[in-house]
Design a protein around this motif. Structure first.
Motif, PDB file in Angstrom:
ATOM      1  N   GLY A   1      51.851  37.572  43.535  1.00 31.64           N
ATOM      2  CA  GLY A   1      51.083  37.085  42.392  1.00 31.64           C
ATOM      3  C   GLY A   1      49.646  36.796  42.772  1.00 31.64           C
ATOM      4  N   ILE A   2      49.166  35.652  42.344  1.00 33.54           N
ATOM      5  CA  ILE A   2      47.777  35.265  42.574  1.00 33.54           C
ATOM      6  C   ILE A   2      47.519  34.947  44.051  1.00 33.54           C
ATOM      7  CG2 ILE A   2      47.999  32.789  42.158  1.00 33.54           C
ATOM      8  CD1 ILE A   2      45.277  34.893  40.597  1.00 33.54           C
TER       9      ILE A   2
ATOM     10  N   LEU B   1      54.894  29.751  35.913  1.00 33.08           N
ATOM     11  CA  LEU B   1      53.781  30.027  36.821  1.00 33.08           C
ATOM     12  C   LEU B   1      53.301  31.467  36.680  1.00 33.08           C
ATOM     13  CD1 LEU B   1      54.866  28.165  40.058  1.00 33.08           C
ATOM     14  CD2 LEU B   1      52.962  27.611  38.573  1.00 33.08           C
ATOM     15  N   ASP B   2      54.234  32.406  36.585  1.00 33.04           N
ATOM     16  CA  ASP B   2      53.869  33.815  36.431  1.00 33.04           C
ATOM     17  C   ASP B   2      53.104  34.051  35.135  1.00 33.04           C
ATOM     18  OD1 ASP B   2      55.011  34.427  38.828  1.00 33.04           O
ATOM     19  OD2 ASP B   2      56.880  35.212  37.968  1.00 33.04           O
ATOM     20  N   ALA B   3      53.486  33.366  34.077  1.00 34.84           N
ATOM     21  CA  ALA B   3      52.806  33.524  32.794  1.00 34.84           C
ATOM     22  C   ALA B   3      51.359  33.028  32.871  1.00 34.84           C
ATOM     23  CB  ALA B   3      53.555  32.772  31.707  1.00 34.84           C
ATOM     24  N   VAL B   4      51.148  31.913  33.550  1.00 32.01           N
ATOM     25  CA  VAL B   4      49.792  31.362  33.683  1.00 32.01           C
ATOM     26  C   VAL B   4      48.955  32.221  34.627  1.00 32.01           C
ATOM     27  CG1 VAL B   4      48.478  29.375  34.515  1.00 32.01           C
ATOM     28  CG2 VAL B   4      50.538  29.020  33.144  1.00 32.01           C
ATOM     29  N   GLU B   5      49.556  32.647  35.757  1.00 29.05           N
ATOM     30  CA  GLU B   5      48.822  33.428  36.753  1.00 29.05           C
ATOM     31  C   GLU B   5      48.479  34.825  36.266  1.00 29.05           C
ATOM     32  OE1 GLU B   5      51.230  33.515  40.225  1.00 29.05           O
ATOM     33  OE2 GLU B   5      50.663  31.501  40.863  1.00 29.05           O
ATOM     34  N   SER B   6      49.251  35.370  35.366  1.00 30.74           N
ATOM     35  CA  SER B   6      49.052  36.757  34.933  1.00 30.74           C
ATOM     36  C   SER B   6      47.676  36.980  34.308  1.00 30.74           C
ATOM     37  CB  SER B   6      50.146  37.174  33.963  1.00 30.74           C
ATOM     38  OG  SER B   6      50.045  36.421  32.769  1.00 30.74           O
ATOM     39  N   LYS B   7      47.069  35.930  33.789  1.00 32.14           N
ATOM     40  CA  LYS B   7      45.732  36.057  33.194  1.00 32.14           C
ATOM     41  C   LYS B   7      44.658  36.278  34.264  1.00 32.14           C
ATOM     42  CE  LYS B   7      47.170  33.078  29.478  1.00 32.14           C
ATOM     43  NZ  LYS B   7      47.238  31.703  29.023  1.00 32.14           N
ATOM     44  N   SER B   8      44.922  35.804  35.491  1.00 32.79           N
ATOM     45  CA  SER B   8      43.934  35.911  36.567  1.00 32.79           C
ATOM     46  C   SER B   8      44.153  37.112  37.479  1.00 32.79           C
ATOM     47  CB  SER B   8      43.966  34.650  37.424  1.00 32.79           C
ATOM     48  OG  SER B   8      43.678  33.514  36.643  1.00 32.79           O
ATOM     49  N   LEU B   9      45.241  37.843  37.310  1.00 33.01           N
ATOM     50  CA  LEU B   9      45.532  38.986  38.177  1.00 33.01           C
ATOM     51  C   LEU B   9      44.646  40.173  37.835  1.00 33.01           C
ATOM     52  CD1 LEU B   9      49.442  38.952  38.239  1.00 33.01           C
ATOM     53  CD2 LEU B   9      47.888  38.111  39.986  1.00 33.01           C
ATOM     54  N   LYS B  10      44.278  40.934  38.859  1.00 33.92           N
ATOM     55  CA  LYS B  10      43.531  42.172  38.633  1.00 33.92           C
ATOM     56  C   LYS B  10      44.484  43.230  38.093  1.00 33.92           C
ATOM     57  CE  LYS B  10      39.869  41.784  42.020  1.00 33.92           C
ATOM     58  NZ  LYS B  10      39.265  42.368  43.203  1.00 33.92           N
ATOM     59  N   GLU B  11      43.975  44.057  37.207  1.00 30.96           N
ATOM     60  CA  GLU B  11      44.819  45.078  36.591  1.00 30.96           C
ATOM     61  C   GLU B  11      44.805  46.401  37.342  1.00 30.96           C
ATOM     62  OE1 GLU B  11      43.738  45.462  32.523  1.00 30.96           O
ATOM     63  OE2 GLU B  11      44.068  43.330  32.109  1.00 30.96           O
ATOM     64  N   ASN B  12      43.710  46.759  37.950  1.00 27.83           N
ATOM     65  CA  ASN B  12      43.576  48.083  38.564  1.00 27.83           C
ATOM     66  C   ASN B  12      43.513  48.003  40.093  1.00 27.83           C
ATOM     67  OD1 ASN B  12      41.134  46.822  38.589  1.00 27.83           O
ATOM     68  ND2 ASN B  12      39.956  48.543  37.862  1.00 27.83           N
ATOM     69  N   VAL B  13      44.557  47.457  40.693  1.00 25.08           N
ATOM     70  CA  VAL B  13      44.642  47.394  42.150  1.00 25.08           C
ATOM     71  C   VAL B  13      45.262  48.701  42.637  1.00 25.08           C
ATOM     72  CG1 VAL B  13      45.644  46.175  44.113  1.00 25.08           C
ATOM     73  CG2 VAL B  13      44.892  44.897  42.112  1.00 25.08           C
ATOM     74  N   PRO B  14      44.592  49.432  43.536  1.00 27.24           N
ATOM     75  CA  PRO B  14      45.153  50.707  44.002  1.00 27.24           C
ATOM     76  C   PRO B  14      46.370  50.480  44.902  1.00 27.24           C
ATOM     77  CG  PRO B  14      43.203  50.177  45.249  1.00 27.24           C
ATOM     78  CD  PRO B  14      43.303  49.147  44.168  1.00 27.24           C
ATOM     79  N   TYR B  15      47.179  51.511  45.023  1.00 23.31           N
ATOM     80  CA  TYR B  15      48.380  51.450  45.849  1.00 23.31           C
ATOM     81  C   TYR B  15      47.996  51.655  47.307  1.00 23.31           C
ATOM     82  CZ  TYR B  15      52.888  52.696  47.816  1.00 23.31           C
ATOM     83  OH  TYR B  15      54.009  52.745  48.593  1.00 23.31           O
ATOM     84  N   PHE B  16      48.352  50.701  48.162  1.00 24.87           N
ATOM     85  CA  PHE B  16      48.190  50.867  49.609  1.00 24.87           C
ATOM     86  C   PHE B  16      49.284  50.085  50.303  1.00 24.87           C
ATOM     87  CE2 PHE B  16      45.727  47.141  48.562  1.00 24.87           C
ATOM     88  CZ  PHE B  16      45.913  46.270  49.616  1.00 24.87           C
ATOM     89  N   GLU B  17      49.640  50.552  51.494  1.00 20.11           N
ATOM     90  CA  GLU B  17      50.734  49.967  52.260  1.00 20.11           C
ATOM     91  C   GLU B  17      50.246  49.494  53.621  1.00 20.11           C
ATOM     92  OE1 GLU B  17      53.383  53.312  52.510  1.00 20.11           O
ATOM     93  OE2 GLU B  17      54.497  52.658  50.732  1.00 20.11           O
ATOM     94  N   ILE B  18      51.149  48.901  54.369  1.00 21.78           N
ATOM     95  CA  ILE B  18      50.868  48.521  55.750  1.00 21.78           C
ATOM     96  C   ILE B  18      50.653  49.805  56.546  1.00 21.78           C
ATOM     97  CG2 ILE B  18      51.728  47.242  57.754  1.00 21.78           C
ATOM     98  CD1 ILE B  18      51.529  45.584  55.147  1.00 21.78           C
ATOM     99  N   GLY B  19      49.626  49.836  57.382  1.00 20.13           N
ATOM    100  CA  GLY B  19      49.343  51.006  58.201  1.00 20.13           C
ATOM    101  C   GLY B  19      48.283  51.910  57.602  1.00 20.13           C
ATOM    102  N   ASP B  20      47.947  51.713  56.328  1.00 18.50           N
ATOM    103  CA  ASP B  20      46.927  52.535  55.690  1.00 18.50           C
ATOM    104  C   ASP B  20      45.536  52.108  56.158  1.00 18.50           C
ATOM    105  OD1 ASP B  20      49.053  53.556  54.336  1.00 18.50           O
ATOM    106  OD2 ASP B  20      48.359  52.985  52.339  1.00 18.50           O
TER     107      ASP B  20
END
Length: 122
Positions: free
Chosen positions: A55-56, A6-25
């Motif tokens: 993942g996705i 599943l990870d191999a198939v989903e990896s094609k649809s994932l965004k590459e440049n997602v910025p780092y943010f946490e809960i509370g930001d």
């Protein structure tokens, strides 16, 4: 084995440049809205109160106050409609989900600022 496939198939649809943010930001989420045949980008600014999934299927919930009403939106992290996520300010939290903010109003909603490298000034 199943998860690896599943990870191999989903990896094609994932965004590459997602910025780092946490809960509370506090973040600005730029997303596409389709009205009839027109498309425009709208900005939703608020506090990240939850993140779930992986993942996705990863989602995050953003809450903001409009007048005296609280408005929450759930965004899929890897959706093509989410154009950009811009972290504005980081918040100091001790919880994974900030659902307790729903009962608070005014200054009680504000979180203490956490000093870190990923904070962006306006």
């Amino acid at each position: 084995m199943k998860t690896e496939l599943l990870d191999a198939v989903e990896s094609k649809s994932l965004k590459e440049n997602v910025p780092y943010f946490e809960i509370g930001d506090i973040v600005d989420v730029h997303y596409k809205i389709k009205e009839g045949e027109k498309e425009r980008i709208q900005v939703f600014n608020g506090t990240v109160i939850a993140r779930k999934g992986r993942g996705i299927n990863e989602m995050f919930t953003v809450r903001r106050m409009v007048g005296s009403e609280g408005v929450e939106r759930i965004f899929p992290l890897n959706s093509p409609n989410v154009v950009k996520i811009k972290p504005i300010r980081s918040g100091k939290t001790r919880r994974a989900k900030l659902y307790f903010l729903r009962k608070r109003t005014g200054k009680a909603v504000k979180l203490a600022q956490q000093h870190s490298d990923h904070t962006v000034s306006r």
